[in-house]
Design an enzyme around this catalytic site. Structure first.
Site, PDB file in Angstrom:
ATOM      1  N   GLN A 108       0.827  -1.214   0.000  1.00  0.00           N
ATOM      2  CA  GLN A 108       0.000   0.000   0.000  1.00  0.00           C
ATOM      3  C   GLN A 108       0.863   1.266   0.000  1.00  0.00           C
ATOM      4  OE1 GLN A 108      -3.200   0.893  -0.236  1.00  0.00           O
ATOM      5  NE2 GLN A 108      -3.907  -1.201  -0.630  1.00  0.00           N
ATOM      6  N   SER A 109       1.885   1.278  -0.813  1.00  0.00           N
ATOM      7  CA  SER A 109       2.838   2.389  -0.826  1.00  0.00           C
ATOM      8  C   SER A 109       2.243   3.663  -1.415  1.00  0.00           C
ATOM      9  CB  SER A 109       4.080   1.993  -1.625  1.00  0.00           C
ATOM     10  OG  SER A 109       4.925   3.106  -1.816  1.00  0.00           O
ATOM     11  N   ASN A 110       2.257   4.736  -0.615  1.00  0.00           N
ATOM     12  CA  ASN A 110       1.882   6.043  -1.134  1.00  0.00           C
ATOM     13  C   ASN A 110       2.928   6.555  -2.124  1.00  0.00           C
ATOM     14  OD1 ASN A 110      -0.451   6.363   0.652  1.00  0.00           O
ATOM     15  ND2 ASN A 110       1.062   6.607   2.282  1.00  0.00           N
TER      16      ASN A 110
END
Length: 336
Positions: A75-77
């Site tokens: 879930q990397s921004n």
């Protein structure tokens, strides 16, 4: 501090707003709370990484790169913002995503940032938890280079001296805003993870002789490790900027609010998300700004900050990640 020396591509909607949080300040008592809205930098829901990408991708284009390779958690921004910037600039983008959290939750694995990554059409490859992700992108990049690609590697979070320069620029932007408003900032607080945001802010404030302390609320590492990582990057960023030698005391992290680990929800995070949503109409994220604000709220309740002080919380974005934690946050919202 002459930042025009460095290659840069303007990507952000800047300056981002510096807003007073009257309702939260009244609710908690003590200091006056402000929020720097770096969740509103534009492009793919915004966030702090776009600040770093202005300099990173400026450097990449100056080097003639056509294929950007980066990495992060599922879930990397940072990956989502890199994908957006690459789409804007017509660059190929590959992201290696680490299964840092062991879960079968489809919201986490397919929703939130992952959904946006897919919509933007980047190439995604997955790696198991515990992988040396820097080595992984170096290996992947070498294969592409051998095939004739012109690659540029961006470390996790965009956190190297080039990326941190983006937050030295934010330090200058924030000080100018405060000066224009007649606001004396006593403390800056934000979530600290890959170290680039905190290192850039500290380096920029030192170069400006601003004398504003920065407190990073850790979201992953123990205090000693996090402070060491940040300070090392402060040193190299100031060397790049041509600034003075920093003092070790310039880097302060509080890592009491990590909870069970990176990306694992805590009750404090959930409370912070709900308080900001219900009293200020502002959405935090569950991994970074939620835990950062949880730390700030707890420290205010413990009397760490004085009444009348002005505290600026830097909102680093990441709201897309809320949808990766939908069941957990729905339950907390209904129960509150």
């Amino acid at each position: 501090m002459n930042l025009s020396r460095f290659p840069r591509i303007k990507l952000c909607h800047a300056p981002t707003a510096l807003e007073k949080m009257d309702n939260l300040s009244k609710l908690l008592g003590g200091p006056t709370l402000w929020i720097k809205r770096d969740d509103c930098t534009g492009m793919a829901t915004g966030g702090n990484k776009m600040r770093k990408l202005e300099f990173l991708l400026g450097e990449a284009l100056a080097q003639g790169a056509t294929h950007i390779i980066t990495q992060g958690a599922v879930q990397s921004n940072h990956v989502r913002q890199t994908a957006a910037a690459c789409a804007k600039l017509g660059l190929k983008c590959t992201a290696l995503l680490e299964h840092r959290i062991q879960t079968n939750d489809s919201d986490y694995l397919q929703g939130g940032n992952v959904l946006l990554d897919h919509l933007m059409g980047i190439n995604i490859e997955y790696r198991p938890g515990g992988t040396d992700m820097q080595a992984a992108i170096e290996e992947f990049g070498a294969k592409l280079q051998a095939g004739g690609e012109r690659t540029y590697l961006i470390p996790g979070g965009g956190s190297n001296p080039t990326g941190a320069t983006g937050y030295a620029a934010v330090a200058l932007e924030l000080v100018n805003q405060a000066n224009d408003m007649g606001l004396n900032i006593d403390h800056i607080v934000h979530a600290t993870g890959s170290a680039g945001t905190q290192a850039g802010l500290v380096a920029g404030l030192i170069a400006l002789n601003a004398n504003i302390p920065v407190l990073g609320i850790g979201v992953r590492n123990p205090k000693d490790k996090q402070e060491a990582n940040v300070f090392k990057l402060v040193e190299s960023t100031l060397a790049k900027l041509g600034g003075p030698t920093p003092q070790r005391s310039s880097v302060v992290c509080n890592c009491d609010y990590v909870g069970g680990g990176y990306g694992i929800p805590t009750d404090g995070m959930a409370e912070a998300v709900l308080l900001l949503a219900r009293h200020e109409g502002i959405f935090l994220d569950p991994v970074y700004s939620g835990k950062g604000m949880a730390g700030l709220i707890d420290l205010i309740r413990k009397g760490h900050f004085k009444a009348g002080e002005n505290i600026v919380f830097v909102h680093t974005g990441g709201q897309a990640g809320l949808f990766g934690y939908a069941d957990y946050l729905n339950a907390k919202a209904v129960a509150a």
